[in-house]
Write a protein that holds these residues in place. Structure first.
Motif, PDB file in Angstrom:
ATOM      1  N   VAL A  82       1.018  -1.295  -0.230  1.00  0.00           N
ATOM      2  CA  VAL A  82       0.056  -0.087  -0.079  1.00  0.00           C
ATOM      3  C   VAL A  82       0.824   1.273   0.128  1.00  0.00           C
ATOM      4  N   THR A  83       0.653   1.891  -1.134  1.00  0.00           N
ATOM      5  CA  THR A  83       1.493   3.307  -1.357  1.00  0.00           C
ATOM      6  C   THR A  83       0.953   4.238  -1.643  1.00  0.00           C
ATOM      7  N   ARG A  84       1.631   5.708  -1.297  1.00  0.00           N
ATOM      8  CA  ARG A  84       1.138   6.792  -1.499  1.00  0.00           C
ATOM      9  C   ARG A  84       1.478   7.053  -3.113  1.00  0.00           C
ATOM     10  N   ARG A  85       0.963   7.953  -3.805  1.00  0.00           N
ATOM     11  CA  ARG A  85       1.112   8.309  -5.295  1.00  0.00           C
ATOM     12  C   ARG A  85       2.602   8.285  -5.760  1.00  0.00           C
ATOM     13  N   ASP A  86       3.490   8.621  -4.799  1.00  0.00           N
ATOM     14  CA  ASP A  86       4.963   8.803  -5.293  1.00  0.00           C
ATOM     15  C   ASP A  86       5.624   7.575  -5.096  1.00  0.00           C
ATOM     16  N   GLY A  87       4.955   6.563  -4.615  1.00  0.00           N
ATOM     17  CA  GLY A  87       5.665   5.115  -4.304  1.00  0.00           C
ATOM     18  C   GLY A  87       5.994   4.883  -2.974  1.00  0.00           C
ATOM     19  N   THR A  88       5.911   5.761  -2.212  1.00  0.00           N
ATOM     20  CA  THR A  88       6.340   5.503  -0.597  1.00  0.00           C
ATOM     21  C   THR A  88       5.479   4.484   0.094  1.00  0.00           C
ATOM     22  N   PRO A  89       5.918   3.680   0.757  1.00  0.00           N
ATOM     23  CA  PRO A  89       4.920   2.954   1.435  1.00  0.00           C
ATOM     24  C   PRO A  89       4.172   3.737   2.739  1.00  0.00           C
ATOM     25  N   CYS A  90       2.726   3.489   2.819  1.00  0.00           N
ATOM     26  CA  CYS A  90       2.009   4.035   3.678  1.00  0.00           C
ATOM     27  C   CYS A  90       2.405   3.549   5.211  1.00  0.00           C
ATOM     28  N   LYS A  91       2.144   4.305   6.093  1.00  0.00           N
ATOM     29  CA  LYS A  91       2.497   4.079   7.438  1.00  0.00           C
ATOM     30  C   LYS A  91       1.424   3.509   8.161  1.00  0.00           C
ATOM     31  N   SER A  92       1.694   2.586   9.206  1.00  0.00           N
ATOM     32  CA  SER A  92       0.575   1.855   9.937  1.00  0.00           C
ATOM     33  C   SER A  92       0.170   2.991  11.005  1.00  0.00           C
ATOM     34  N   LEU A  93      -0.848   2.649  11.422  1.00  0.00           N
ATOM     35  CA  LEU A  93      -1.238   3.498  12.637  1.00  0.00           C
ATOM     36  C   LEU A  93      -0.251   3.513  13.819  1.00  0.00           C
ATOM     37  N   ASP A  94       0.372   2.270  14.148  1.00  0.00           N
ATOM     38  CA  ASP A  94       1.267   2.069  15.167  1.00  0.00           C
ATOM     39  C   ASP A  94       2.160   2.850  14.790  1.00  0.00           C
ATOM     40  N   ALA A  95       2.999   3.045  13.660  1.00  0.00           N
ATOM     41  CA  ALA A  95       4.029   3.947  13.310  1.00  0.00           C
ATOM     42  C   ALA A  95       3.580   5.467  13.671  1.00  0.00           C
ATOM     43  N   LEU A  96       2.388   5.875  13.167  1.00  0.00           N
ATOM     44  CA  LEU A  96       1.920   7.095  13.453  1.00  0.00           C
ATOM     45  C   LEU A  96       1.934   7.600  14.816  1.00  0.00           C
ATOM     46  N   ILE A  97       1.254   6.731  15.605  1.00  0.00           N
ATOM     47  CA  ILE A  97       1.425   6.925  16.940  1.00  0.00           C
ATOM     48  C   ILE A  97       2.336   6.984  17.683  1.00  0.00           C
ATOM     49  N   SER A  98       3.718   6.107  17.353  1.00  0.00           N
ATOM     50  CA  SER A  98       4.713   6.294  17.702  1.00  0.00           C
ATOM     51  C   SER A  98       5.765   7.616  17.627  1.00  0.00           C
ATOM     52  N   GLU A  99       5.088   8.232  16.292  1.00  0.00           N
ATOM     53  CA  GLU A  99       5.635   9.504  15.857  1.00  0.00           C
ATOM     54  C   GLU A  99       4.928  10.543  16.516  1.00  0.00           C
ATOM     55  N   GLY A 100       3.702  10.506  17.382  1.00  0.00           N
ATOM     56  CA  GLY A 100       3.238  11.271  17.955  1.00  0.00           C
ATOM     57  C   GLY A 100       1.807  11.662  17.720  1.00  0.00           C
ATOM     58  N   THR A 101       1.398  11.242  17.050  1.00  0.00           N
ATOM     59  CA  THR A 101      -0.118  11.436  16.336  1.00  0.00           C
ATOM     60  C   THR A 101      -0.962  10.506  17.319  1.00  0.00           C
ATOM     61  N   PRO A 102      -2.016  11.222  17.829  1.00  0.00           N
ATOM     62  CA  PRO A 102      -2.949  10.556  18.750  1.00  0.00           C
ATOM     63  C   PRO A 102      -3.970  10.000  18.054  1.00  0.00           C
TER      64      PRO A 102
END
Length: 148
Positions: free
Chosen positions: A31-51
């Protein structure tokens, strides 16, 4: 799921098992964004500080999608749900891995919607309970009810 003509909008397609250097594993669409980078999991986003609360509406929409198509999650976990900010949908979440019915009554829950709905609701409510228990959601956040 192919036989049931289910929308793949929020599910990464699975291509079966493959042998890897870590052992056997399932192969899913990346699962990627338009530029080909993989999408992040909710777990990764929460680890980065997103509630996690930022995703509550989309999690509820994902839950409605699972109910609508009677898709039973075996394992709803933050690392199995990816966020694709570029999806043209009000729900931008995609499940990878953790699908399938590990229940003894798999036949009934896969074919009789009311049984499936109960199992889906239990899995989703358990997911929310664990998130609240782990401090990722406020204790007063709503728990979805089984839809009729």
């Amino acid at each position: 799921m192919k036989k049931r003509n289910i929308s793949w909008e929020h599910i990464a397609k699975c291509y079966g098992w493959a042998e890897t250097n870590l052992g056997a594993g399932l192969v899913f669409d990346l699962v990627t964004r338009r530029d080909g980078t993989p999408c992040k999991s909710l777990d990764a986003l929460i680890s980065e500080g997103t509630p996690l609360s930022v995703f509550l509406d989309e999690l509820d929409q994902l839950y409605s999608y699972l109910l609508k198509f009677n898709i039973l999650p075996a394992d709803l976990r933050l690392d199995n749900i990816l966020f694709n900010p570029e999806m043209n949908s009000s729900c931008r979440l995609v499940i990878v891995d953790g699908l399938g019915n590990r229940n003894f009554f798999a036949w009934a829950t896969n074919r009789i919607n009311s049984f499936g709905r109960v199992r889906i609701s239990k899995k989703y409510n358990r997911f929310l309970f664990k998130a609240r228990r782990d401090g990722l959601l406020p204790s007063d956040s709503l728990v979805s009810e089984t839809l009729s």
